[in-house]
Design a protein around this motif. Structure first.
Motif, PDB file in Angstrom:
ATOM      1  N   ALA A 141      -3.305   6.514   5.384  1.00 56.80           N
ATOM      2  CA  ALA A 141      -3.801   5.368   4.621  1.00 56.80           C
ATOM      3  C   ALA A 141      -3.325   4.065   5.249  1.00 56.80           C
ATOM      4  CB  ALA A 141      -3.320   5.465   3.172  1.00 56.80           C
ATOM      5  N   CYS A 142      -2.099   4.106   5.734  1.00 60.48           N
ATOM      6  CA  CYS A 142      -1.537   2.912   6.365  1.00 60.48           C
ATOM      7  C   CYS A 142      -2.298   2.562   7.626  1.00 60.48           C
ATOM      8  CB  CYS A 142      -0.057   3.153   6.660  1.00 60.48           C
ATOM      9  SG  CYS A 142       0.793   1.678   7.198  1.00 60.48           S
ATOM     10  N   VAL A 187       0.844  -1.203   0.000  1.00 64.62           N
ATOM     11  CA  VAL A 187       0.000   0.000   0.000  1.00 64.62           C
ATOM     12  C   VAL A 187       0.876   1.249   0.000  1.00 64.62           C
ATOM     13  CG1 VAL A 187      -1.547   1.407   1.420  1.00 64.62           C
ATOM     14  CG2 VAL A 187      -2.025  -1.018   1.108  1.00 64.62           C
ATOM     15  N   ALA A 231      -5.559   1.061   6.562  1.00 66.84           N
ATOM     16  CA  ALA A 231      -5.334  -0.283   6.028  1.00 66.84           C
ATOM     17  C   ALA A 231      -5.034  -1.264   7.154  1.00 66.84           C
ATOM     18  CB  ALA A 231      -4.189  -0.264   5.014  1.00 66.84           C
ATOM     19  N   GLU A 284     -10.075  -3.294   0.124  1.00 65.41           N
ATOM     20  CA  GLU A 284      -9.888  -2.470  -1.075  1.00 65.41           C
ATOM     21  C   GLU A 284      -9.428  -1.068  -0.745  1.00 65.41           C
ATOM     22  OE1 GLU A 284     -13.274  -4.683  -3.764  1.00 65.41           O
ATOM     23  OE2 GLU A 284     -13.611  -2.606  -3.082  1.00 65.41           O
ATOM     24  N   LEU A 285      -8.537  -0.594  -1.598  1.00 63.17           N
ATOM     25  CA  LEU A 285      -8.028   0.767  -1.431  1.00 63.17           C
ATOM     26  C   LEU A 285      -8.322   1.550  -2.701  1.00 63.17           C
ATOM     27  CD1 LEU A 285      -6.053   2.783   0.164  1.00 63.17           C
ATOM     28  CD2 LEU A 285      -4.295   1.909  -1.346  1.00 63.17           C
ATOM     29  N   THR A 314     -16.151   1.253   5.686  1.00 63.55           N
ATOM     30  CA  THR A 314     -15.393   2.081   4.741  1.00 63.55           C
ATOM     31  C   THR A 314     -14.867   3.304   5.485  1.00 63.55           C
ATOM     32  OG1 THR A 314     -16.880   1.441   2.960  1.00 63.55           O
ATOM     33  CG2 THR A 314     -15.478   3.370   2.579  1.00 63.55           C
ATOM     34  N   VAL A 337      -8.823   9.262  -0.072  1.00 60.43           N
ATOM     35  CA  VAL A 337      -8.419   7.868   0.121  1.00 60.43           C
ATOM     36  C   VAL A 337      -9.590   7.119   0.741  1.00 60.43           C
ATOM     37  CG1 VAL A 337      -6.848   6.320   1.338  1.00 60.43           C
ATOM     38  CG2 VAL A 337      -6.017   8.532   0.501  1.00 60.43           C
ATOM     39  N   SER A 338      -9.914   6.005   0.146  1.00 58.31           N
ATOM     40  CA  SER A 338     -11.005   5.230   0.733  1.00 58.31           C
ATOM     41  C   SER A 338     -10.528   3.802   0.953  1.00 58.31           C
ATOM     42  CB  SER A 338     -12.214   5.333  -0.201  1.00 58.31           C
ATOM     43  OG  SER A 338     -12.804   4.101  -0.379  1.00 58.31           O
ATOM     44  N   VAL A 339     -10.718   3.294   2.142  1.00 55.36           N
ATOM     45  CA  VAL A 339     -10.294   1.934   2.485  1.00 55.36           C
ATOM     46  C   VAL A 339     -11.527   1.161   2.921  1.00 55.36           C
ATOM     47  CG1 VAL A 339      -8.888   0.532   4.033  1.00 55.36           C
ATOM     48  CG2 VAL A 339      -8.020   2.741   3.236  1.00 55.36           C
TER      49      VAL A 339
END
Lengths: 587, 114
Positions: free
Chosen positions: A497-498, A472, A501, A517-518, A569, A529-531
């Motif tokens: 983001a990390c 990622v 995730a 999903e990223l 999400t 950013v969507s996780v």
């Protein structure tokens, strides 16, 4: 001297013997006279005492009986005392004179102190400084241990302290301004003289405070006027990011004539303008005030810069004054990147390319607005590439005394090569590098940045295992490099983001939850950013979960956590370009 | 006193291993541990958690800890965001960290609960 003394002794003896015989007022009078004469002749008290003693001894020696001796002794005492009267008065007078002299000296000292205080007060730089000074001087002049000077209005009046010597500060209209009070007089008690001094000091201070406030008030009006003249916020226009700065030059009392405009037009196009009304003060400001709405109207109606400039020039000429203004007007079309512009006597805008190029917009330079009734303005064409920035400025940025303007222009251009392209940091950097201390002339800046290639969205579907995080980070870093994100912004996005995730990986709890999903998009200068994970939500197993959220919130502008039937999400947003968000944790 | 450097990226995939290695590097006789993060290129909340646990473990053994995180390094920010630097000593350089631990000799170490 001794001859005088002998004479005096003889006189004293005669007078005394006369007193012994008559024992009346006349005798005493002569004693008084003798005393006066002694003082006049410069005899000391000791001399007189010696003479009296000698004369008395003679008298006593000539006495016939003990009774007579007693009478002579008593009379002698009375006579002597009388002769001392003048001495005593003289002594007292001397003391008084000394005291008066001392008082006068002290008074003169105080008057001098007051005069010095007046000078110091008038050269104080700030109200606080002045008050401190007054408190100090009051203590010195009056000779007190404690002093207090406070400003305050009617309902906010500083309290009078019990037992302190106080004087009111009053303005020209007789309204209370504040109070000055003293305590702890070093020698004795406060007297009428002290009070008089304090009142004088209070009067001087009142005048100074009032003057300073009037000046500040006027200056405040000028600054407010100036601020209201120029747009505080630039309109948000899709496709570009913009920033503006206004630095008032000189002593800031007189309003200046620099101005700028950002006008959204149809089809996502933008009108961008900057100018400088020649002159200062209310006249220049009023021209500026009329000019800007006219520009907006013409820009919306006509669009072509040359046309706009022509009509504006006609308009300026009709304004009563013999006024001129320089002006650059540019029409920008994002997407295509075209920049049509007209320059009416203004320093050339700087074009900053996405890869460090810095060039001035060249083209035909026309005369300033207001010079001719119908000037032949021409239009030029340039390109503002995606990721590039157009910087408009006024001559205060490049003009320095004792220097040709070409030098200032080159300095600006060179600074542009390494300056950030994001508009806010760009403006900061330019001011930092090019403006030294307080500028003597106003400086206005307007930066318009065209967003870089919208890097194509990033889409990853990954195994919900810890090892996925490194992937990622790698992919996200590469993606961010294709955007305008600064190193710090990129770091923050990757960090957040990390965290998201890592949460998704922790949510996974079986074969069903095997992936997450990223998605990363760049929307109008904002990284989104969507996780999404597909695990069932479980209560936090480790305290790290709370910290992860704190980190995400600090690194991004907004964090949205949306659980649903299938999973969770997390949406993270961060606007690029150093605009918005809570940034105090960053360097 | 032991000085240990953490290089590269630390996340949930390797946090356990890193903690074991760091704790294992400190013999009972050591005065304390300096954890040098200057060469760390990624540190998130899992790394911060590891450092807290490490600090606590050392505290139980009456040993001190100081983390080296230069203020110019981006990785340092996560320490500030999480309030780590208010609880565990953080220094700019290894030298400063060593001095810090050495200077604390007189007072017994104490750790506020984090």
């Amino acid at each position: 001297m001794s001859a005088d003394r002998d004479d005096f002794r003889a006189e004293y003896g005669t007078a005394f013997r006369g007193y012994l015989v008559s024992a009346g007022e006349t005798g005493l009078e002569s004693a008084y006279e003798l005393g006066r004469k002694a003082v006049a002749d410069g005899l000391s008290l000791l001399d007189l005492a010696g003479i009296h003693h000698a004369v008395l001894s003679e008298g006593l020696a000539a006495a016939g009986s003990p009774d007579e001796m007693a009478r002579i002794a008593t009379a002698g005492a009375g006579f002597f005392l009388e002769s001392l009267a003048v001495f005593e008065m003289t002594q007292r007078g001397f003391l008084e004179a000394q005291e008066t002299a001392q008082l006068q000296q002290r008074h003169a000292g105080r008057l001098r102190g007051l005069a010095e205080a007046a000078l110091a007060i008038n050269s104080s730089l700030s109200e606080d400084e002045m008050l401190e000074l007054v408190a100090e001087r009051a203590r010195e002049i009056v000779g007190a241990e404690q002093s207090e000077v406070r400003l305050g209005a009617d309902d906010d009046a500083p309290p009078r302290r019990e037992g302190w010597l106080a004087a009111d500060l009053i303005d020209r209209e007789g309204r209370p301004l504040g109070l000055i009070q003293l305590a702890g007089k070093r020698e004795g008690e406060f007297d009428a003289d002290d009070e008089a001094m304090l009142v004088q000091l209070a009067q001087m201070t009142s005048v100074a405070v009032e003057n300073a406030r009037l000046y500040e008030h006027e200056r405040g009006i000028a600054v407010t006027l100036q601020r209201n003249m120029l747009p505080a916020r630039l309109p948000q226009v899709p496709g570009v990011a913009s920033a503006a700065r206004y630095l008032a030059g000189g002593d800031g009392v007189e309003v200046g004539g620099d101005w700028y405009e950002l006008i959204p037009l149809s089809g996502d196009r933008i009108g961008v303008a900057i100018g400088d009304v020649v002159g200062r003060g209310v006249r220049a400001a009023s021209i500026m005030g009329q000019l800007r709405p006219a520009l907006r109207a013409y820009a919306l109606e006509l669009e072509r810069p040359a046309e706009v400039a022509r009509r504006l020039a006609r308009f300026v000429k009709t304004l009563d004054e013999d006024q001129m203004t320089t002006c650059v007007y540019a029409l920008f079309e994002p997407g295509v990147g075209t920049l049509h512009f007209t320059n009416a006597g203004h320093p050339p805008p700087l074009l900053l390319g996405p890869n460090g190029e810095a060039t001035f917009l060249e083209g035909e330079r026309s005369v300033p607005l207001g010079v001719m009734a119908d000037p032949p303005y021409t239009e030029n064409l340039a390109k503002l590439p995606p990721g590039g920035t157009l910087l408009l400025y006024t001559d205060g940025l490049v003009e320095r005394r004792d220097e040709p303007i070409t030098q200032g222009l080159e300095r600006l251009r060179a600074a542009g090569e390494t300056a950030p392209r994001a508009p806010e940091p760009l403006c900061d950097r330019m001011l930092e590098l090019l403006v030294e201390g307080a500028p003597s002339d106003d400086v206005a800046l307007l930066a318009v940045h065209s967003y870089g290639d919208t890097a194509s969205p990033l889409r990853l579907s990954l195994a919900a295992v810890p090892d996925s995080l490194a992937l990622v980070r790698r992919r996200l870093r590469a993606w961010l490099e294709r955007t305008d994100a600064t190193e710090l912004e990129a770091y923050d996005v990757v960090l957040a983001a990390c965290e998201a995730a890592a949460n998704a990986v922790e949510h996974a709890y079986g074969p069903v939850d095997a992936t997450f999903e990223l998605a990363v998009d760049l929307e109008q200068g904002e990284v989104v950013v969507s996780v999404r994970d597909f695990g069932t939500w479980r209560p936090p197993r480790r305290p790290t979960r709370g910290r992860g959220l704190i980190v995400m919130e600090a690194a991004m502008d907004t964090v949205d956590v949306q659980p649903d039937d299938e999973g969770t999400t997390v949406m993270l947003r961060r606007r690029l370009g150093g605009v918005g968000g809570d940034r105090d944790i960053h360097a | 006193m032991v000085v240990a450097g953490v290089e590269g990226e630390v996340d949930i995939s390797n946090v356990g291993v890193v903690k074991q290695r760091l704790a294992g590097a400190v013999p009972n006789t050591a005065r304390g541990l300096v954890v040098d993060l200057s060469a760390a290129s990624h540190l998130d909340s899992s790394g911060v958690h590891l450092l807290f646990e490490l600090a606590r473990a050392l505290d139980l053994r009456q040993q001190r800890i100081c983390v080296v995180a230069p203020s110019t390094a981006p990785t340092t920010r996560v320490l500030v965001i999480t309030g780590f630097d208010k609880i565990v000593p953080v220094a700019e350089t290894v030298e400063a960290a060593v001095e810090r631990i050495a200077a604390q000799e007189e007072r017994p170490p104490s750790l506020r609960s984090g």
